[in-house]
Scaffold this active site. Structure first.
Site, PDB file in Angstrom:
ATOM      1  N   SER A   1       2.913   9.322  -2.342  1.00 60.06           N
ATOM      2  CA  SER A   1       3.393  10.455  -1.534  1.00 60.06           C
ATOM      3  C   SER A   1       3.281  11.775  -2.286  1.00 60.06           C
ATOM      4  CB  SER A   1       4.870  10.271  -1.197  1.00 60.06           C
ATOM      5  OG  SER A   1       5.035   9.476  -0.067  1.00 60.06           O
TER       6      SER A   1
ATOM      7  N   ASP B   1       6.029  14.365   8.013  1.00 54.68           N
ATOM      8  CA  ASP B   1       6.882  13.779   6.970  1.00 54.68           C
ATOM      9  C   ASP B   1       8.317  13.657   7.478  1.00 54.68           C
ATOM     10  OD1 ASP B   1       8.095  13.336   4.238  1.00 54.68           O
ATOM     11  OD2 ASP B   1       6.070  13.808   3.603  1.00 54.68           O
TER      12      ASP B   1
ATOM     13  N   HIS C   1      12.156  14.047   0.847  1.00 52.13           N
ATOM     14  CA  HIS C   1      10.730  13.712   0.701  1.00 52.13           C
ATOM     15  C   HIS C   1       9.811  14.762   1.328  1.00 52.13           C
ATOM     16  CE1 HIS C   1       7.047  11.344   1.529  1.00 52.13           C
ATOM     17  NE2 HIS C   1       7.418  10.562   0.538  1.00 52.13           N
TER      18      HIS C   1
END
Lengths: 86, 618
Positions: free
Chosen positions: B409, B30, B85
């Site tokens: 996600s 990620d 994220h």
């Protein structure tokens, strides 16, 4: 003879790592040497994949990528694209 | 995660195998991770499990611990997450239980990962410019060798590609060969329509995003007393004060009409929007409203039931509600409004697949259903990077430890957490067995709320409690993935190269069909305009009760005639395998259409459910 600016990052996927004595980095370098027809390829080999599978990333022109793709032992050669967080 | 796990019935008191859980390592590919987050504190954790062969190479100012056991960065200086994220996805999959967290008081509760006692290894491949394929492949190369148990990757391309050109398919293939299941987000292109799913290889678990029963709403009260409800995560209160309204078109100095209506960047005149609420015809107008110094913003959206964090008092209204505000604005000399702070309400329709979640069918292999499964991916609160803006708008200077974001996600690490949970009870199960357990125990989803049916949600909504005890699994054995590649036309030389051994395609490999791959869902693509008969062959492995008898149950679909042979499967021992055949017949279908039904093997305790999908997409 490709112009440096025309080169982009390609991934050469070579499948699983072969059994027995195998030196991925030198194999990857020799493949690039065959494509470039020159001995110095350090500036073009970006990354070797050699811990879990076999392959490398290199800066190539489109013609060089085609030549690499036709070599024995190459599963695929494809441009390194940009992926995105989802 | 302050609600998502409970919504699935996976509460804090579910049975856990804590000793095994603390030996599970979840690999997260990620945007990096924020190591100081409470979600990754190693208080109470012992040293990393012995199988861990990785290292902490997070770069500058980055330290691992006994929870965050490894970090690696590609093409950048530090594995530290500046996007937020990667911190969010890692904490959703395997973050610690952290009590009393919220986003400015909203969604308050305990943030937690699916396997809070598991370890995390973070592989940073993304920067704000994106994530290079070459780096993604490097992360797979490392993660597999490092000894992670599962990999979650909430990253995708704009469109699907052939397996041999897809770094995630390649990485996941070699991961599967080493016993590591890879979860990938389905993609966020659902509004583009069918065939938008970007994760298509059968050895991956592809995750769609759906809503949960906690819905964020926001309200605007107009000067005439009318209250309209919209969507946003708005942490600001205007303290019961109404402010003047102005339309983007009226507040510009330099822009053409189209740009001004949507409040394009650079279009709003600060002096014309100061202390006013500005209306913008597109959701993206919030950024210019904030930059220009507007007091608030009312935005038009076509996406329902998904709320995004806004950098100023703002909300998104449906086209009808937005038109009401515009009509009020144009018919009043001194239009004004108050935007209230957001609130949460219960959404009884949940789970509904988000409109943004990419849809099947699978463009590369039409006879493998994708996505595989759905999980919460809308308005998920989880750990975040204090280096990033919570609204992703640069001028939003707020910084938070926990943020609310949406996307496939966010659903992907939920399924990774459940897969890890299953692995703690069945450490010896193959990736395909774990995948099968998740898919065949999924909650069926209501097609009336999800008109795209299986193309939106796959087998259904992940059900963690049931997933640990599926009864039967559709396992694949060594060589099955290779035979699958034969069935889609890979040649002998390529097969040997990929497998690294003397694998070869069977003599009659031209007769192999992708739909006969031992997949937990059954899908066939048939020509439009002709009646059809299709056959499927499947083998199940008993992982439930040694002596057991399963009967087949078929759900009704008047347009599909389904026959299963045999209709009863009797087992005498665990790990025993039994095969069965399915024949589906039906009348001609139109172009780009689909029909679905399902079959369930039931022994009275276990229900092993597989969707059957027949479609005519090319």
């Amino acid at each position: 003879g490709a112009v440096e600016e025309d080169r982009k990052v390609y991934i050469a996927y070579l499948g699983s790592l072969p059994g027995g004595e195998y030196f991925p980095s030198s194999h990857h370098s020799s493949m690039l040497q065959a494509v470039f027809k020159q001995s110095s390829v350090a500036n073009y080999l970006i990354r070797s994949y050699s811990r879990s599978f076999n392959g490398f990333a290199a800066k190539l022109s489109d013609e060089e990528a085609k030549k690499l793709a036709s070599m024995k032992g190459v599963v695929s050669v494809f441009p390194s694209k940009v992926y995105y967080l989802q | 995660t302050t609600r998502s796990w409970d919504f699935m019935g996976f509460n804090e008191t579910v049975k856990r195998n804590l000793t095994v859980e603390s030996d599970v390592i979840v690999g997260v590919i990620d945007s990096g991770i924020w190591p100081e987050s409470e979600s990754f504190s190693d208080e109470g954790f012992g040293p990393p499990p012995k199988k861990w062969k990785g290292s902490c190479k997070g770069g500058q100012n980055f330290t691992c611990n006994n929870k965050l056991v490894g970090a690696q960065v590609y093409g950048q200086d530090s594995a530290r997450d500046t996007e937020g994220h990667g911190t969010h996805t890692a904490s959703t999959a395997a973050g610690n239980n952290v009590e009393d967290v919220s986003f400015f008081g909203l969604a308050k509760g305990t943030a937690r990962g699916g396997v809070p006692s598991a370890r995390i290894a973070a592989y940073k491949v993304c920067s704000e410019e994106g994530c290079a394929s070459a780096d993604i492949l490097a992360a797979f190369d490392d993660a597999i060798a490092d000894g992670v148990d599962l990999i979650t990757i909430s990253i995708g391309a704009d469109s699907s590609s052939e397996f041999y050109q897809d770094p995630i398919a390649i990485g996941a293939f070699h991961a599967a060969e080493k016993g590591i299941l890879v979860m990938q987000s389905a993609g966020n292109s659902g509004t583009s329509g069918p065939q938008s799913v970007i994760s298509v290889a059968p050895w991956k678990l592809t995750v769609a995003a759906s809503t949960m029963d906690r819905l964020f709403i926001d309200k605007v009260v107009l000067g005439n007393g009318e209250t309209l409800t919209g969507f946003s995560i708005n942490s600001f209160s205007l303290n019961r004060t109404k402010f003047p309204l102005v339309y983007g078109l009226q507040a510009t100095s330099d822009c053409d009409e189209t740009s001004a209506r949507i409040c394009e960047i650079g279009c709003l005149n600060s002096s014309l929007v100061k202390n006013k609420i500005v209306l913008c015809d597109e959701f993206g107008g919030q950024e210019e409203a904030h930059v220009a110094g507007a007091l608030g913003s009312i935005l038009q959206t076509s996406i329902d039931n998904v709320s995004f964090v806004v950098p100023l008092p703002a909300l998104a209204l449906s086209i009808d509600n937005y038109d009401s505000v515009k009509s009020y604005l144009s018919s009043n000399e001194q239009p004004e409004a108050e935007i209230l702070k957001s609130e949460t309400i219960e959404d009884s329709a949940a789970p509904v697949v988000a409109s943004f979640s990419s849809r099947g069918p699978n463009l590369i292999v039409p006879e493998i259903l994708k996505p595989d499964i759905s999980a919460p991916g809308v308005d998920i609160l989880a750990a975040y990077s204090p280096a990033a803006s919570p609204s992703s708008i640069a001028t939003d200077e707020r910084r938070v430890k926990y943020n609310i974001i949406s996307g496939t996600s966010m659903s992907c690490p939920h399924v990774a957490g459940v897969a890890a949970y299953v692995k703690t009870f069945h450490p010896d199960w193959s990736p395909s067995a774990i995948k099968s357990a998740l898919m065949t125990t999924a909650f069926p989803m209501d097609p009336s709320n999800n008109p795209d049916g299986e193309f939106a949600y796959g087998s259904g909504h992940v059900n963690p409690v049931k997933a640990i005890n599926p009864g039967l699994v559709y396992d694949t054995v060594k060589g099955d993935n290779i035979r699958f590649l034969c069935s889609i036309g890979y040649g002998e030389g390529t097969i040997r190269q990929i497998s690294g051994d003397n694998s070869s395609c069977p003599e009659n490999s031209e007769n192999l069909l992708p739909r006969d791959f031992n997949y937990p869902s059954l899908t066939a693509a048939v020509p439009a305009g002709d009646s059809f008969t299709v056959n499927f062959h499947r083998t199940v492995t008993n992982v439930g009760v040694a002596r057991s008898t399963y009967n087949v149950e078929l759900s009704s679909n008047s347009k599909l005639d389904v026959k299963v042979t045999p209709e009863v499967l009797s087992f005498k021992s665990l790990k025993e395998k039994k095969s069965y055949n399915v024949t589906v017949t039906g009348q001609a279908l139109g172009n780009s259409s689909m029909l679905s039904t399902s079959l369930v093997w039931s022994d009275g305790t276990h229900s092993v459910r597989s969707p059957i999908v027949i479609h005519t997409y090319e």
